[in-house]
Structures are given as C-alpha cells and as structure tokens.
Motif scaffolding. Structure first.
Motif, PDB file in Angstrom:
ATOM      1  N   SER A 150       0.391   6.959   3.173  1.00 21.10           N
ATOM      2  CA  SER A 150       1.441   6.103   2.606  1.00 21.10           C
ATOM      3  C   SER A 150       2.717   6.091   3.425  1.00 21.10           C
ATOM      4  CB  SER A 150       1.758   6.571   1.182  1.00 21.10           C
ATOM      5  OG  SER A 150       2.177   7.921   1.206  1.00 21.10           O
TER       6      SER A 150
ATOM      7  N   ASP B 107      10.968   0.041   1.072  1.00 24.19           N
ATOM      8  CA  ASP B 107      11.100  -0.983   0.040  1.00 24.19           C
ATOM      9  C   ASP B 107       9.752  -1.345  -0.583  1.00 24.19           C
ATOM     10  OD1 ASP B 107      13.764  -0.992   0.585  1.00 24.19           O
ATOM     11  OD2 ASP B 107      13.722  -2.832   1.805  1.00 24.19           O
ATOM     12  N   ASP B 108       8.659  -1.187   0.205  1.00 24.24           N
ATOM     13  CA  ASP B 108       7.323  -1.556  -0.266  1.00 24.24           C
ATOM     14  C   ASP B 108       6.504  -0.352  -0.721  1.00 24.24           C
ATOM     15  OD1 ASP B 108       7.873  -4.202   0.522  1.00 24.24           O
ATOM     16  OD2 ASP B 108       7.250  -3.744   2.596  1.00 24.24           O
TER      17      ASP B 108
ATOM     18  N   LYS C 218       6.563   1.887  -3.171  1.00 25.95           N
ATOM     19  CA  LYS C 218       6.130   2.091  -4.546  1.00 25.95           C
ATOM     20  C   LYS C 218       4.902   1.241  -4.874  1.00 25.95           C
ATOM     21  CE  LYS C 218       7.740   2.088  -9.319  1.00 25.95           C
ATOM     22  NZ  LYS C 218       8.886   1.836 -10.235  1.00 25.95           N
ATOM     23  N   PHE C 219       4.968  -0.048  -4.526  1.00 25.99           N
ATOM     24  CA  PHE C 219       3.840  -0.943  -4.800  1.00 25.99           C
ATOM     25  C   PHE C 219       2.604  -0.511  -4.004  1.00 25.99           C
ATOM     26  CE2 PHE C 219       1.274  -4.562  -3.386  1.00 25.99           C
ATOM     27  CZ  PHE C 219       0.837  -5.056  -4.603  1.00 25.99           C
TER      28      PHE C 219
ATOM     29  N   LYS D 264       1.834   2.405  -2.734  1.00 28.21           N
ATOM     30  CA  LYS D 264       1.257   3.671  -3.195  1.00 28.21           C
ATOM     31  C   LYS D 264       0.377   3.444  -4.417  1.00 28.21           C
ATOM     32  CE  LYS D 264       3.157   7.701  -2.968  1.00 28.21           C
ATOM     33  NZ  LYS D 264       4.050   8.880  -3.110  1.00 28.21           N
ATOM     34  N   MET D 265       0.743   2.501  -5.271  1.00 21.28           N
ATOM     35  CA  MET D 265      -0.093   2.171  -6.424  1.00 21.28           C
ATOM     36  C   MET D 265      -1.438   1.627  -5.978  1.00 21.28           C
ATOM     37  SD  MET D 265       2.703   0.390  -8.986  1.00 21.28           S
ATOM     38  CE  MET D 265       1.405  -0.209 -10.055  1.00 21.28           C
TER      39      MET D 265
END
Length: 612
Positions: A208, A214-215, A217-218, A220-221
């Motif tokens: 990750s 900025d990207d 969090k999304f 990592k999901m």
C-alpha cells in the motif's frame, strides 16, 4: 538495529502481520522441533547461557506497536505455548500480560486469539485459524509426552537477562521506518524454501505504500478486499476434491493459488514475450511483475487499476473453475479431459466457453472426448484383407502378440466409470478424481481379466494352500457335481505339507478347464474388452490366479477396508450389467454381453450420436 531480546521483553507489545505475508502455516513437525530444541537446551545448558532463536524482524509503527516482517510463524507458536502454560505461569508468579498478534487479512484474528476458543475447538472458518487450532493440539500432545516439562520450561521461556539466568532470546532487528517494508520482506525471504511465487506476488500486488496519501484510504480498502478474496480462493483450492478435479499433480506447495498464477503467467508470456525463455526460478512472479509494470508504463493504468486488472484475471479463472466444478456434466466431462490430457488444456476450455453457448460448449467437450476414445485401428483378417476394428474387437493382447490395445481400452474403461457416476442419481454423486489420481500415482491402474486369463505358477506352499481354501469354498457353493472329483483332490492336498508342485498345477488346470467350459471362454475372447475392467495394481496382485467368484469376494473385502474400487469394476463383479443373472459363480457369455452392451452405448453416444 539489532540486539538479543528475551521473550519476556515482548510482553505488552502489539504485533501486526501485514496483509502481504502468508498466514500461519506451521505443521506438527515445526511445532515439535521448536519445543524439542528448547527442551534440549534446558537439559544441557548451564546457568547464564541463552538459546538464540532465529531473528524477528520488525518495523515500529507506534509506541509498543510493530509490523512483523519476518519471524511471525515462530512468534505465533510461542504465543500458543504461553497460552497453554498460562495456569502454571500464574502459579509461578509470571503473570505479565502477553503480547498480542493481529493478522491484517483476518479481521477477527485478534479477537479469535484473545477469546482462545482454539483451546477447546478447531475453527475451520479459514485456513489460518485451522492451522492455529491444530498447532495448539500439537503443543498439548508434546507436553503430554514430557513429564515435568511445564514447570521446567517456564523459566527458560520467561526469565529476563539477569545475571545467572538461562533463557531463550530472539535476535531483535528493528528496521528503520523510512525503509520500504515490502522490499525488506522480499529480500529477507528470497532463497528460503517457504516463500513461493504466490507469496512474492501477494507482496507485489498488495503493498500500500506505493500510493499517494490522498488515495491511500480508498486503495487500502480495495487491497484488503483482494486479500480477503485471495484467502477464499486459497481455501477452496486446498480442498482435495476441488484440487484433483483441476490438476493431475499432487500439490506439495503451501499455496495452491499459485496454480492460477502459473496459468496466467504462461498465457501472458506467450502474448508478451517478456523473456526469451521462461526463467528457471520464480518465473511466475517475474512474469507477473513485468506485466504489472507494463500495464502501468505502456497502458497508462494507475497502479491500483493495474493491480485490479491482474486480480480480475485471477477471479475469472476461479469463477470458471467453480462453474465447472458445480455443474455435474461439466465436472465429469472436463475432469475426464484434464486427467487424460493435462491441465494445460484449461486455457483452451476457457476460450471455447467464452465463444460458445452452454449447449454448444457441451457439444465441443463431447467432441474432444470422442477424439480420445474413437477407434481408428485396422487389422488384417485371415485372408490378409484390411478390416476396421470395432469396440468388441479391442484386445489386451492381439493375435500376433506384438501389439495390443491396452492404452485405448484404459481410456474407454476410465470414461465408462466417469459416465456411470454422472448417470447415477444417488446423492448426485461425483466421480472421485482425487481417489483415481492418487491411486494412479501410488499404486497405478491396470487391466484386470474378469475371468482369469490363465493360472500363473504358484510355488510357495502358503499361497498354494490359500488358493485351495478359497477355491474349495467357491466350488462347493456352486453345488455343481462336475467339481466333486477335483474338490475331493483339493481337500486332500490342503492337508499335505509337502504338496507336489506338478500335482497342484494339475488341480489348478482342472479347475480352469471346467470353468472355461461352463463360461464359454476361449483363448481369444479372454483378452477382449468384455472380459476386462480397471483395478489398481495392488488389488490386481491379490486377484491373480482366482476364479470370478473368489475375485468378487476379495474385491468386496478390499472395498470394506476402504480401498477405492471404480464403480464400473464393482458393477462387473456384482453382475449389474446382466439381466436376471442365472449364476453368480462364473463370468458367462450373458454377463459379457450385458457388459459389452453398456460399453457400446457409452461409446456410440460420444462417437456417433453426440456430435451429429
């Protein structure tokens, strides 16, 4: 930065196993070896000495919180040992709070370990939990065999570095925070036997730290979602019945998902030519790595889209596998083709499935089966004319004794077993490709003459008496007066501890001569397909020199003991292909006719009807 650290110094810390690592996989051997090593150290060391375990490599992420880059298998096993020893630990005054473990791909892992249900039950909800539960059982077994070990090992495990103590210690290696943990993980594991291409690919796809904050969090999901799906696929491929449906090889690798990555890598290599020849080591990982970079550099995909693209390929393969496995007709047709031709045909099957309707795809599979079993042989008759060979003419040993139809007969009889299972409505049975392939690897399959072709010399007295006992019982049960004379001679011979070899062979010849006459067996039709079935070689060796009735009894006993007997072979000895059999003691013309009819119906369906 490295140092030697006693186990007690790890207490109170939180250890996280990152999602790019494989889960807990230690088996009984590894668990037992660790305990044996500690036990031997306790018995042979002096005060002040310490036993150094292999390094634990960590990267600090917060106060008392670390990512484990190497050593997670040993750390998890020590945690389980400490849980097992908890009651005695508290009695001896070692009541500090244990360290905690959390596998990132297991959202309930920390709770699972904290609740300690693994003490009383085996949780099979995922592969990691199952291995952890099994290891706890191995620990219980080890301590049950080592009297006094509980009390003696506790100070070895838990004493600190005070002068005079002897204890176990880790080499503690703390990686600088600015270093890429994935790179460290791969570098630490390259060359180690446990690290597979699939594990390297997991690290490659699921890191990750390659994404903009900025990207992150999304992304990592999404990576977590892939990691979860990865485990589901791995768990399914670990199931023996599913695995042997797809593959003819016993998979000794710890990660079965590599089967899919191998297929994808081979397909990519044909299209992209990243390497002049396939690399000898870590070929699948290197090809996937080159492909990922190609998607990012040349196809202008973002890294997360490139990862998703590769993962969608994995999902596509797996979905086809599941669809084939769950559809009974596809399962039996494709399973037969894979066993006969190898797993390399899977890409072609996927391609054909994409381009055809479901009905057309089934027709295609039937055509492929036809190509495998169709008889294209011609032979010369007595006048020298060339004539076509029919199914009934296929022979174990042809008249010239220099040629035979054995390979084709085996393909046809194997298919007969597969289709017999497909037609069975009993609990929606599936042909056990796992049992068939494991038997083929270990014992091998052979063609068994249903009515024995001829007696081979039995020279050992013990075997001679066993043969006499079996055949006296069988022939007596026929109530046929034709056998009275030979039964009388056999009973006398059974009591003779100095049995004459020639006299024994005469009795055997007499038995076969009478049974051949009753059964209508000749030298020629002994070897034809209507007198042949598939039996594993171990069973075959026990049936040699026995008449039909004796063979049936031996096969029944083998099956009761758990040995795998193919369904058509079982049906032969039960005379399931004969309408109202008049006599169960012999394999007669009416029995061969019924059996051949069943073989011809199956053969004609694939060779004549299905493709027209």
């Amino acid at each position: 930065m490295s140092s030697t650290t006693p186990l007690i110094d790890l207490f109170g810390k939180k250890f996280i196993i990152p999602h790019y690592q494989r889960g807990y996989r230690w088996e009984e051997q590894e668990v037992t070896e660790l305990l044996d090593d500690i036990w031997n150290f306790m018995n042979t060391s002096n005060n002040g000495e310490f036993y150094c375990l292999q390094p634990i490599v960590v990267q600090k992420i917060a106060e008392n919180e670390y990512n484990v880059l190497d050593g997670q298998q040993r750390l998890t096993t020590l945690y389980l040992i400490l849980v097992y020893l908890e009651e005695r630990r508290f009695e001896d005054g070692y009541n500090q709070e244990l360290f905690t473990l959390n596998y990132e791909t297991r959202d309930k892992c920390e709770k699972f370990l904290a609740d300690r249900t693994f003490i009383t039950t085996v949780d099979e909800s995922n592969i990691d939990f199952q291995h952890i539960c099994n290891s706890y059982r191995y620990i219980e077994t080890w301590f049950s065999k080592h009297a006094g070990a509980k009390g003696k090992l506790i100070p070895i495990l838990l004493d600190d570095n005070s002068l005079g103590n002897k204890n176990i210690r880790f080499i503690w290696y703390d990686v600088e925070q600015e270093k890429n943990p994935i790179d460290v993980f791969i570098r630490l594991n390259v060359g180690k036997i446990p690290l597979t291409d699939a594990e390297l690919i997991k690290a490659l796809l699921l890191q990750s730290d390659k994404y903009h904050p900025d990207d992150l969090k999304f992304n990592k999901m999404k990576l977590f979602e892939i990691a979860t799906e990865w485990d589901t696929i791995e768990y399914t491929l670990q199931e023996e019945v599913f695995w042997y449906f797809l593959s003819n090889e016993e998979n000794t690798k710890p990660t079965h998902i590599e089967f899919i990555f191998d297929a994808i890598a081979n397909k990519i290599l044909k299209e992209k030519k990243y390497f002049e020849s396939k690399p000898l080591k870590h070929a699948t990982f290197l090809i996937l790595s080159a492909y990922l970079q190609d998607l990012i550099t040349n196809d202008k995909k973002s890294r997360i889209d490139a990862v998703k693209h590769i993962w969608e390929m994995v999902i596509e393969y797996f979905e086809y596998y599941k669809e084939w496995f769950e559809n009974r007709k596809l399962y039996h047709y494709i399973g037969y083709l894979i066993e006969s031709k190898g797993s390399y045909i899977i890409d072609t099957l996927i391609k054909e499935s994409k381009e055809r309707t479901k009905k057309s795809f089934v027709t295609y599979l039937e055509g492929e089966i036809k190509d495998l079993i169709k008889i294209n042989t011609k032979r010369k008759d007595a006048s020298g004319n060339s004539i076509a060979v029919n199914l009934k003419d296929l022979c174990y040993e042809n008249e010239d004794q220099k040629t035979n139809d054995k390979p084709l007969i085996i393909k046809i009889l194997f298919l007969h077993n597969v289709i017999a299972t497909l037609k069975s409505e009993k609990e929606k049975a599936k042909f056990p490709f796992n049992l068939y392939k494991k038997t083929k690897k270990n014992e091998k399959w052979s063609l068994e003459h249903i009515h024995a072709q001829k007696s081979e010399n039995i020279t050992k007295l013990e075997q001679q008496k066993s043969w006499l006992q079996d055949h006296i019982k069988s022939l007596t049960n026929t109530n046929d007066t034709q056998f009275d004379s030979v039964i009388k001679k056999m009973n006398i011979a059974l009591k003779d501890d100095d049995l004459d070899k020639e006299e024994f062979n005469k009795m055997v010849s007499s038995v076969y001569s009478l049974i051949n006459k009753i059964s209508g067996i000749t030298e020629k039709n002994t070897h034809q397909i209507d007198n042949l079935c598939l039996i594993d070689k171990n069973t075959n060796s026990q049936l040699n020199n026995s008449v039909f009735d004796v063979k049936r009894e031996k096969i029944k006993k083998r099956e009761v003991k758990g040995f795998y007997i193919p369904i058509s072979s079982r049906n032969v000895f039960l005379k399931s292909y004969t309408d109202y059999p008049q006599n169960n003691a012999y394999w007669r013309l009416e029995d061969r006719t019924g059996y051949l009819k069943s073989l011809e119906e199956m053969y004609n369906y694939f060779v004549i009807e299905a493709v027209n």
